[in-house]
Motif scaffolding. Structure first.
Motif, PDB file in Angstrom:
ATOM      1  N   LEU A   1      42.234  43.498  47.074  1.00  0.00           N
ATOM      2  CA  LEU A   1      41.825  42.634  48.186  1.00  0.00           C
ATOM      3  C   LEU A   1      42.607  42.997  49.439  1.00  0.00           C
ATOM      4  O   LEU A   1      43.734  43.490  49.355  1.00  0.00           O
ATOM      5  CB  LEU A   1      42.116  41.160  47.867  1.00  0.00           C
ATOM      6  N   ARG A   2      42.031  42.704  50.586  1.00  0.00           N
ATOM      7  CA  ARG A   2      42.816  42.794  51.820  1.00  0.00           C
ATOM      8  C   ARG A   2      43.848  41.663  51.776  1.00  0.00           C
ATOM      9  O   ARG A   2      43.575  40.589  51.239  1.00  0.00           O
ATOM     10  CB  ARG A   2      41.923  42.645  53.038  1.00  0.00           C
ATOM     11  N   PRO A   3      45.044  41.874  52.330  1.00  0.00           N
ATOM     12  CA  PRO A   3      46.066  40.822  52.288  1.00  0.00           C
ATOM     13  C   PRO A   3      45.585  39.491  52.864  1.00  0.00           C
ATOM     14  O   PRO A   3      45.917  38.425  52.336  1.00  0.00           O
ATOM     15  CB  PRO A   3      47.213  41.412  53.110  1.00  0.00           C
ATOM     16  N   SER A   4      44.786  39.547  53.932  1.00  0.00           N
ATOM     17  CA  SER A   4      44.303  38.295  54.531  1.00  0.00           C
ATOM     18  C   SER A   4      43.383  37.542  53.564  1.00  0.00           C
ATOM     19  O   SER A   4      43.400  36.301  53.534  1.00  0.00           O
ATOM     20  CB  SER A   4      43.575  38.568  55.846  1.00  0.00           C
ATOM     21  N   MET A   5      42.592  38.246  52.764  1.00  0.00           N
ATOM     22  CA  MET A   5      41.726  37.586  51.782  1.00  0.00           C
ATOM     23  C   MET A   5      42.555  36.943  50.683  1.00  0.00           C
ATOM     24  O   MET A   5      42.251  35.842  50.228  1.00  0.00           O
ATOM     25  CB  MET A   5      40.725  38.576  51.190  1.00  0.00           C
TER      26      MET A   5
END
Length: 169
Positions: free
Chosen positions: A140-144
């Motif tokens: 996952l992207r860190p923001s997700m």
């Protein structure tokens, strides 16, 4: 009442106080996604065909469609199920990046699946997985990851969260 009745009750739209200003206002995109779990509490993740990271079912809001309606529509299209989408868990502002404008990501409670058979749209997703957030985080992207952490907290507390790029405000 329906949306048309609600719009009619609002009366005539405001006139522009400065001609042409409405066309110069910034436009944001919005997306609606569903946090869907299995009986063990694992989250349903899709492997999209159009990007390298995992995602939850959901997608971009179309013109004159609410984020909730977009979430319901995208869940139906992507996994072939008509689910009763529940309450709002998170609203997250996502900054502009590359060609993409800034946006608002809405995450709703997609409920718990109990042996339901998914029918993936092959143009949208190549596979699905039920994973814990720590299991999914490397994909996952860190923001997700931050956004979904807040969504899981909102499930427990009953209090929806607002975030800026996955960080609570």
């Amino acid at each position: 009442m329906n949306r048309q009745d609600d719009l009619a009750a609002e009366g005539e739209p405001e006139q522009e106080f400065n001609p042409g200003i409405a066309g110069r206002m910034p436009r944001k995109t919005a997306a609606g996604g569903a946090l869907i779990r299995d009986r063990d509490g694992r989250i349903l993740f899709l492997e999209p065909t159009y990007k390298p990271t995992l995602d939850i079912p959901g997608g971009i809001v179309e013109m004159n469609e609410s984020p909730y309606e977009a979430c319901c529509r995208e869940v139906r299209e992507e996994i072939g199920l008509v689910l009763e989408i529940g309450r709002l868990l998170v609203v997250d502002w996502v900054p502009a990046s590359g060609l993409w404008s800034d946006s608002l990501a809405f995450v709703f409670d997609g409920g718990v699946l109990d042996g339901d058979t998914l029918t993936l749209d092959p143009t949208e997703a190549r596979a699905h997985h039920f994973l814990t957030l720590p299991e999914a985080a490397p994909r996952l992207r860190p923001s997700m990851t931050r956004r979904l952490t807040l969504a899981e907290q909102a499930l427990t507390t009953g209090i929806p969260a607002y975030a800026d790029f996955g960080r609570p405000v």
